[in-house]
Motif scaffolding. Structure first.
Motif, PDB file in Angstrom:
ATOM      1  N   MET A  35       0.843  -1.178   0.000  1.00  0.00           N
ATOM      2  CA  MET A  35       0.000   0.000   0.000  1.00  0.00           C
ATOM      3  C   MET A  35       0.887   1.240   0.000  1.00  0.00           C
ATOM      4  N   ALA A  36       0.577   2.199  -0.833  1.00  0.00           N
ATOM      5  CA  ALA A  36       1.381   3.411  -0.958  1.00  0.00           C
ATOM      6  C   ALA A  36       1.154   4.330   0.236  1.00  0.00           C
ATOM      7  N   ARG A  37       2.189   5.081   0.563  1.00  0.00           N
ATOM      8  CA  ARG A  37       2.065   6.053   1.650  1.00  0.00           C
ATOM      9  C   ARG A  37       1.174   7.207   1.196  1.00  0.00           C
ATOM     10  N   PRO A  38       0.360   7.761   2.104  1.00  0.00           N
ATOM     11  CA  PRO A  38      -0.469   8.900   1.707  1.00  0.00           C
ATOM     12  C   PRO A  38       0.389  10.144   1.486  1.00  0.00           C
ATOM     13  N   LYS A  39      -0.059  10.997   0.586  1.00  0.00           N
ATOM     14  CA  LYS A  39       0.661  12.239   0.306  1.00  0.00           C
ATOM     15  C   LYS A  39       0.539  13.179   1.499  1.00  0.00           C
ATOM     16  N   PRO A  40       1.622  13.889   1.870  1.00  0.00           N
ATOM     17  CA  PRO A  40       1.540  14.839   2.982  1.00  0.00           C
ATOM     18  C   PRO A  40       0.723  16.059   2.572  1.00  0.00           C
ATOM     19  N   PRO A  41       0.125  16.740   3.549  1.00  0.00           N
ATOM     20  CA  PRO A  41      -0.659  17.929   3.208  1.00  0.00           C
ATOM     21  C   PRO A  41       0.246  19.032   2.661  1.00  0.00           C
ATOM     22  N   GLN A  42      -0.234  19.746   1.687  1.00  0.00           N
ATOM     23  CA  GLN A  42       0.541  20.823   1.077  1.00  0.00           C
ATOM     24  C   GLN A  42       0.151  22.156   1.713  1.00  0.00           C
ATOM     25  N   PHE A  43       1.135  22.934   2.099  1.00  0.00           N
ATOM     26  CA  PHE A  43       0.891  24.259   2.632  1.00  0.00           C
ATOM     27  C   PHE A  43       0.984  25.259   1.492  1.00  0.00           C
ATOM     28  N   GLU A  44       0.411  26.435   1.693  1.00  0.00           N
ATOM     29  CA  GLU A  44       0.417  27.469   0.655  1.00  0.00           C
ATOM     30  C   GLU A  44       1.801  28.134   0.633  1.00  0.00           C
ATOM     31  N   LYS A  45       2.631  27.733  -0.323  1.00  0.00           N
ATOM     32  CA  LYS A  45       3.988  28.261  -0.427  1.00  0.00           C
ATOM     33  C   LYS A  45       4.058  29.171  -1.646  1.00  0.00           C
ATOM     34  N   VAL A  46       4.168  30.469  -1.415  1.00  0.00           N
ATOM     35  CA  VAL A  46       4.245  31.416  -2.521  1.00  0.00           C
ATOM     36  C   VAL A  46       5.683  31.568  -2.995  1.00  0.00           C
ATOM     37  N   LYS A  47       6.611  31.818  -2.052  1.00  0.00           N
ATOM     38  CA  LYS A  47       8.018  31.980  -2.412  1.00  0.00           C
ATOM     39  C   LYS A  47       8.867  31.115  -1.496  1.00  0.00           C
ATOM     40  N   VAL A  48       9.434  30.036  -2.037  1.00  0.00           N
ATOM     41  CA  VAL A  48      10.282  29.147  -1.244  1.00  0.00           C
ATOM     42  C   VAL A  48      11.687  29.740  -1.204  1.00  0.00           C
ATOM     43  N   VAL A  49      12.198  29.941  -0.002  1.00  0.00           N
ATOM     44  CA  VAL A  49      13.527  30.530   0.186  1.00  0.00           C
ATOM     45  C   VAL A  49      14.593  29.446   0.282  1.00  0.00           C
ATOM     46  N   ALA A  50      14.346  28.452   1.132  1.00  0.00           N
ATOM     47  CA  ALA A  50      15.313  27.373   1.333  1.00  0.00           C
ATOM     48  C   ALA A  50      14.547  26.061   1.451  1.00  0.00           C
ATOM     49  N   GLU A  51      15.124  25.006   0.886  1.00  0.00           N
ATOM     50  CA  GLU A  51      14.469  23.707   0.904  1.00  0.00           C
ATOM     51  C   GLU A  51      15.492  22.646   1.312  1.00  0.00           C
ATOM     52  N   ASN A  52      15.063  21.691   2.095  1.00  0.00           N
ATOM     53  CA  ASN A  52      15.935  20.612   2.550  1.00  0.00           C
ATOM     54  C   ASN A  52      15.568  19.355   1.771  1.00  0.00           C
ATOM     55  N   ARG A  53      16.100  19.215   0.573  1.00  0.00           N
ATOM     56  CA  ARG A  53      15.748  18.092  -0.291  1.00  0.00           C
ATOM     57  C   ARG A  53      16.392  16.797   0.171  1.00  0.00           C
ATOM     58  N   ARG A  54      17.509  16.891   0.838  1.00  0.00           N
ATOM     59  CA  ARG A  54      18.235  15.712   1.296  1.00  0.00           C
ATOM     60  C   ARG A  54      17.452  14.954   2.380  1.00  0.00           C
ATOM     61  N   ALA A  55      16.586  15.668   3.102  1.00  0.00           N
ATOM     62  CA  ALA A  55      15.861  15.060   4.216  1.00  0.00           C
ATOM     63  C   ALA A  55      14.949  13.927   3.761  1.00  0.00           C
ATOM     64  N   ARG A  56      14.386  14.018   2.564  1.00  0.00           N
ATOM     65  CA  ARG A  56      13.499  12.956   2.076  1.00  0.00           C
ATOM     66  C   ARG A  56      14.278  11.664   1.841  1.00  0.00           C
ATOM     67  N   PHE A  57      15.567  11.771   1.558  1.00  0.00           N
ATOM     68  CA  PHE A  57      16.399  10.591   1.372  1.00  0.00           C
ATOM     69  C   PHE A  57      16.906  10.041   2.695  1.00  0.00           C
ATOM     70  N   GLU A  58      17.172  10.914   3.651  1.00  0.00           N
ATOM     71  CA  GLU A  58      17.781  10.518   4.920  1.00  0.00           C
ATOM     72  C   GLU A  58      16.780  10.037   5.972  1.00  0.00           C
ATOM     73  N   TYR A  59      15.496  10.446   5.867  1.00  0.00           N
ATOM     74  CA  TYR A  59      14.524  10.178   6.925  1.00  0.00           C
ATOM     75  C   TYR A  59      13.209   9.652   6.357  1.00  0.00           C
ATOM     76  N   PHE A  60      12.477   8.888   7.190  1.00  0.00           N
ATOM     77  CA  PHE A  60      11.077   8.566   6.939  1.00  0.00           C
ATOM     78  C   PHE A  60      10.278   9.708   7.539  1.00  0.00           C
ATOM     79  N   LEU A  61       9.529  10.436   6.737  1.00  0.00           N
ATOM     80  CA  LEU A  61       8.788  11.601   7.202  1.00  0.00           C
ATOM     81  C   LEU A  61       7.393  11.163   7.639  1.00  0.00           C
ATOM     82  N   GLU A  62       7.088  11.371   8.907  1.00  0.00           N
ATOM     83  CA  GLU A  62       5.829  10.891   9.470  1.00  0.00           C
ATOM     84  C   GLU A  62       4.729  11.952   9.431  1.00  0.00           C
TER      85      GLU A  62
END
Length: 160
Positions: A1-28
């Motif tokens: 069974m696939a994991r459910p998609k996380p809720p999306q917040f209203e992001k108008v201008k993203v300043v910094a993003e931690n892309r490595r975290a999705r590889f390093e951690y299971f996000l609950e």
């Protein structure tokens, strides 16, 4: 069974993003928090400067703090400039703070900042995730799945 998609917040201008975290951690679980910033910090973030690559959040005395996030000094800030790596207080409801505190007290859970962004009202926000660290074999499994899906797509394109 696939994991459910996380809720999306209203992001108008993203300043910094931690892309490595999705590889390093299971996000609950995901949370959106405001940040208590000084004026020069806001100006520096509006220029798109800032990094959360090695930062984390910690619960201390009923408050949540963003630790080790780098917001460089504002070029035109003279003597009113801020300290680039100071701990910054995050603005959350008590229920959310309690949920984070209980999650962190469990074994292996940590609070990881996923993104710093400005919402539709122009407020600086942080997206936090309650996460559990992946082991080496978990990372290999993710890499293997990603490679296979890429190869499968290539094969399907070739066969038409």
């Amino acid at each position: 069974m696939a994991r459910p998609k996380p809720p999306q917040f209203e992001k108008v201008k993203v300043v910094a993003e931690n892309r490595r975290a999705r590889f390093e951690y299971f996000l609950e679980e995901f949370f959106e928090a405001g940040i208590a910033l000084t004026g020069t910090e806001v100006k520096s973030l509006r220029f798109g400067e800032g990094s959360i690559a090695e930062s984390y959040a910690e619960v201390k005395d009923g408050q949540v703090y963003l630790v080790n996030a780098n917001v460089p000094e504002y070029n035109f800030g003279n003597r009113f400039n801020h300290e680039p790596k100071r701990p910054r207080k995050l603005l959350l409801h008590e229920r959310e703070v309690e949920k984070m505190r209980t999650g962190v007290s469990r074994e292996g859970m940590t609070l990881i900042p996923m993104a710093i962004y400005f919402n539709g009202r122009g407020r600086a926000k942080v997206e936090l995730a309650l996460a559990k660290g992946k082991k080496l074999h978990d990372k290999r499994e993710v890499q293997k799945d990603r490679d296979w899906s890429r190869d499968r797509a290539r094969i399907m394109r070739e066969r038409g």
